[in-house]
Design a protein around this motif. Structure first.
Motif, PDB file in Angstrom:
ATOM      1  N   ILE A  66       0.861  -1.182   0.000  1.00 26.66           N
ATOM      2  CA  ILE A  66       0.000   0.000   0.000  1.00 26.66           C
ATOM      3  C   ILE A  66       0.895   1.229   0.000  1.00 26.66           C
ATOM      4  O   ILE A  66       1.584   1.498   0.990  1.00 26.66           O
ATOM      5  CB  ILE A  66      -0.922  -0.001   1.238  1.00 26.66           C
ATOM      6  N   LEU A  67       0.915   1.944  -1.094  1.00 27.23           N
ATOM      7  CA  LEU A  67       1.731   3.157  -1.142  1.00 27.23           C
ATOM      8  C   LEU A  67       1.140   4.207  -0.210  1.00 27.23           C
ATOM      9  O   LEU A  67      -0.091   4.390  -0.166  1.00 27.23           O
ATOM     10  CB  LEU A  67       1.820   3.704  -2.567  1.00 27.23           C
ATOM     11  N   PRO A  68       1.987   4.937   0.537  1.00 28.37           N
ATOM     12  CA  PRO A  68       1.482   5.884   1.552  1.00 28.37           C
ATOM     13  C   PRO A  68       1.098   7.224   0.945  1.00 28.37           C
ATOM     14  O   PRO A  68       1.683   8.261   1.242  1.00 28.37           O
ATOM     15  CB  PRO A  68       2.690   6.012   2.495  1.00 28.37           C
ATOM     16  N   VAL A  69       0.066   7.204   0.099  1.00 30.24           N
ATOM     17  CA  VAL A  69      -0.300   8.412  -0.648  1.00 30.24           C
ATOM     18  C   VAL A  69      -1.651   8.995  -0.221  1.00 30.24           C
ATOM     19  O   VAL A  69      -2.061  10.036  -0.735  1.00 30.24           O
ATOM     20  CB  VAL A  69      -0.321   8.124  -2.168  1.00 30.24           C
ATOM     21  N   ARG A  70      -2.328   8.356   0.716  1.00 30.62           N
ATOM     22  CA  ARG A  70      -3.633   8.845   1.152  1.00 30.62           C
ATOM     23  C   ARG A  70      -3.572   9.327   2.596  1.00 30.62           C
ATOM     24  O   ARG A  70      -2.947   8.691   3.445  1.00 30.62           O
ATOM     25  CB  ARG A  70      -4.695   7.742   1.054  1.00 30.62           C
ATOM     26  N   ARG A  71      -4.232  10.448   2.857  1.00 29.06           N
ATOM     27  CA  ARG A  71      -4.383  10.864   4.248  1.00 29.06           C
ATOM     28  C   ARG A  71      -5.102   9.769   5.021  1.00 29.06           C
ATOM     29  O   ARG A  71      -5.981   9.083   4.502  1.00 29.06           O
ATOM     30  CB  ARG A  71      -5.179  12.161   4.345  1.00 29.06           C
ATOM     31  N   TRP A  72      -4.721   9.606   6.284  1.00 31.11           N
ATOM     32  CA  TRP A  72      -5.330   8.576   7.125  1.00 31.11           C
ATOM     33  C   TRP A  72      -6.837   8.748   7.206  1.00 31.11           C
ATOM     34  O   TRP A  72      -7.586   7.772   7.210  1.00 31.11           O
ATOM     35  CB  TRP A  72      -4.704   8.644   8.515  1.00 31.11           C
ATOM     36  N   SER A  73      -7.281   9.999   7.244  1.00 31.17           N
ATOM     37  CA  SER A  73      -8.718  10.288   7.371  1.00 31.17           C
ATOM     38  C   SER A  73      -9.450  10.261   6.040  1.00 31.17           C
ATOM     39  O   SER A  73     -10.676  10.401   6.008  1.00 31.17           O
ATOM     40  CB  SER A  73      -8.904  11.672   8.010  1.00 31.17           C
ATOM     41  N   GLU A  74      -8.698  10.068   4.940  1.00 32.10           N
ATOM     42  CA  GLU A  74      -9.310  10.085   3.611  1.00 32.10           C
ATOM     43  C   GLU A  74      -9.018   8.793   2.850  1.00 32.10           C
ATOM     44  O   GLU A  74      -8.632   8.808   1.691  1.00 32.10           O
ATOM     45  CB  GLU A  74      -8.803  11.300   2.829  1.00 32.10           C
TER      46      GLU A  74
ATOM     47  N   THR B  18       0.699 -10.437   4.099  1.00 33.31           N
ATOM     48  CA  THR B  18       1.395  -9.261   4.606  1.00 33.31           C
ATOM     49  C   THR B  18       0.932  -8.034   3.837  1.00 33.31           C
ATOM     50  O   THR B  18       0.659  -8.105   2.637  1.00 33.31           O
ATOM     51  CB  THR B  18       2.930  -9.404   4.457  1.00 33.31           C
ATOM     52  N   ALA B  19       0.840  -6.916   4.524  1.00 32.19           N
ATOM     53  CA  ALA B  19       0.591  -5.625   3.888  1.00 32.19           C
ATOM     54  C   ALA B  19       1.837  -4.761   4.121  1.00 32.19           C
ATOM     55  O   ALA B  19       2.164  -4.442   5.261  1.00 32.19           O
ATOM     56  CB  ALA B  19      -0.648  -4.956   4.459  1.00 32.19           C
ATOM     57  N   TYR B  20       2.535  -4.450   3.041  1.00 32.54           N
ATOM     58  CA  TYR B  20       3.761  -3.671   3.106  1.00 32.54           C
ATOM     59  C   TYR B  20       3.499  -2.231   2.693  1.00 32.54           C
ATOM     60  O   TYR B  20       2.453  -1.901   2.121  1.00 32.54           O
ATOM     61  CB  TYR B  20       4.799  -4.232   2.127  1.00 32.54           C
ATOM     62  N   THR B  21       4.475  -1.364   2.940  1.00 31.99           N
ATOM     63  CA  THR B  21       4.481  -0.037   2.343  1.00 31.99           C
ATOM     64  C   THR B  21       5.900   0.311   1.946  1.00 31.99           C
ATOM     65  O   THR B  21       6.866  -0.257   2.462  1.00 31.99           O
ATOM     66  CB  THR B  21       3.903   1.029   3.291  1.00 31.99           C
ATOM     67  N   TYR B  22       6.042   1.243   0.994  1.00 28.14           N
ATOM     68  CA  TYR B  22       7.367   1.711   0.590  1.00 28.14           C
ATOM     69  C   TYR B  22       7.938   2.624   1.674  1.00 28.14           C
ATOM     70  O   TYR B  22       7.195   3.339   2.345  1.00 28.14           O
ATOM     71  CB  TYR B  22       7.272   2.515  -0.705  1.00 28.14           C
ATOM     72  N   ASP B  23       9.257   2.609   1.802  1.00 30.18           N
ATOM     73  CA  ASP B  23       9.919   3.499   2.750  1.00 30.18           C
ATOM     74  C   ASP B  23      10.789   4.487   1.968  1.00 30.18           C
ATOM     75  O   ASP B  23      11.967   4.241   1.725  1.00 30.18           O
ATOM     76  CB  ASP B  23      10.769   2.702   3.734  1.00 30.18           C
TER      77      ASP B  23
ATOM     78  N   ILE C   1       1.309  -7.798  -4.657  1.00 28.46           N
ATOM     79  CA  ILE C   1       0.656  -6.943  -5.654  1.00 28.46           C
ATOM     80  C   ILE C   1       0.341  -5.589  -5.030  1.00 28.46           C
ATOM     81  O   ILE C   1       0.108  -5.479  -3.838  1.00 28.46           O
ATOM     82  CB  ILE C   1      -0.630  -7.593  -6.213  1.00 28.46           C
ATOM     83  N   HIS C   2       0.349  -4.554  -5.870  1.00 27.17           N
ATOM     84  CA  HIS C   2       0.083  -3.205  -5.396  1.00 27.17           C
ATOM     85  C   HIS C   2      -1.419  -2.953  -5.255  1.00 27.17           C
ATOM     86  O   HIS C   2      -2.202  -3.342  -6.138  1.00 27.17           O
ATOM     87  CB  HIS C   2       0.653  -2.170  -6.364  1.00 27.17           C
ATOM     88  N   ALA C   3      -1.788  -2.332  -4.170  1.00 25.21           N
ATOM     89  CA  ALA C   3      -3.156  -1.826  -4.074  1.00 25.21           C
ATOM     90  C   ALA C   3      -3.353  -0.813  -5.189  1.00 25.21           C
ATOM     91  O   ALA C   3      -2.480   0.026  -5.431  1.00 25.21           O
ATOM     92  CB  ALA C   3      -3.384  -1.179  -2.712  1.00 25.21           C
TER      93      ALA C   3
END
Length: 301
Positions: A7-15, A31-36, A271-273
């Motif tokens: 899950i790329l960290p591109v969305r606000r937590w509240s959105e 597993t759910a990963y994110t890019y660092d 796979i990417h979300a």
């Protein structure tokens, strides 16, 4: 065979950010990963991009079962001492569900964000070869001192240690011989995106052969350290092989794609979300169908 997502960290937590992590668990991903990264390539460079450690902290608080991790962290802007403390804390908050995906880094925006000149491939390999063993020590020993070429630590404490023993698992991204040796010595997993040299001009068949060759080289690296390559989990991060996005067009397309790599010995496919209007664009319904049905079909085939 396992199926995971990133899950790329591109969305606000509240959105919608929070909901993506909750949904990943509901869909049954391993597993759910994110890019660092501090920022990533165009078009993400000029849009929202949030930090991996706070994002994973939030994800740990809203999930209970799905594993969580980075895919991948690199030395580009990280230091082993501070990263180890963050990882120790994440492992505690998640009750032992964190995996550290780690690689040598590249020449992108992160490479110069702190004001330094970009490192050469040799310099990245040198730093990586010191970075990973030091992280290993920091997460397994109560007190660590180290004076290296690139990194130092002075009586660093990481008490009480990881929930996962002897430490949280490492998934080491590597394709070259030096990186493969790091994976063989320190990795519970090994990560590949395929062969970047053929991403734009190669064929799907060439990609499968390239990954087959990489697995063979990993086996050779494991032999040199007296380790059975079967004990290293082999992870494929999709989206960077010459398949023109076809694996995510339908359930059947993905099953055909994944079956070829599982047959090689890949243990986990990531796979990417979906993100509209990017290389990770996909129909949400297809993504969810793959998540819930693909593994059953693959096991039956």
């Amino acid at each position: 065979m396992r199926l995971s997502t990133v899950i790329l960290p591109v969305r606000r937590w509240s959105e919608g950010g929070r909901e993506q992590w909750v949904r990943a668990e509901e869909l049954g991903f391993h597993t759910a990963y994110t890019y660092d990264h501090l920022s990533w390539r165009v078009p993400f460079r000029d849009g929202p991009w949030f930090g991996a450690v706070p994002t994973l902290t939030g994800a740990a608080m809203v999930t209970e079962r799905v594993r969580l991790g980075t895919l991948v962290t690199s030395p580009n802007f990280r230091h082993p001492v501070t990263l180890a403390k963050d990882l120790l804390t994440l492992d505690d908050l998640s009750d032992g569900r964190i995996t550290l995906g780690i690689g040598a880094g590249g020449s992108g925006f992160d490479a110069t964000a702190l004001g330094q000149e970009p490192w050469t491939p040799r310099e990245r390999a040198d730093r990586f070869g010191e970075f990973v063993p030091l992280i290993d020590r920091l997460l397994t020993e109560e007190s660590v001192s180290h004076r290296g070429t690139h990194y130092s630590a002075d009586e660093v404490r990481n008490i009480p240690g990881c929930v996962q023993r002897p430490r949280l698992p490492f998934a080491v991204a590597a394709t070259g011989p030096r990186g493969m040796k790091v994976a063989a010595r320190h990795g519970q997993g090994w990560v590949t995106t395929g062969d970047p040299k053929i991403f734009e001009t190669g064929t799907p068949e060439q990609s499968v052969e390239a990954v087959r060759t990489q697995i063979s080289k990993l086996g050779t690296a494991c032999e040199t350290v007296g380790r059975d390559v079967a004990g290293v989990e082999k992870i494929l991060l999709t989206g960077f092989t010459p398949d023109e996005g076809r694996p995510m067009e339908s359930l059947g397309s993905f099953v055909d794609f994944a079956g070829k790599y599982f047959a090689l010995g890949i243990d986990e496919i990531v796979i990417h979300a979906p993100i509209p209007d990017t290389i990770f664009a996909a129909e949400e319904k297809v993504f969810e169908q793959i998540a819930t049905e693909a593994m059953a079909q693959l096991r039956q085939s």
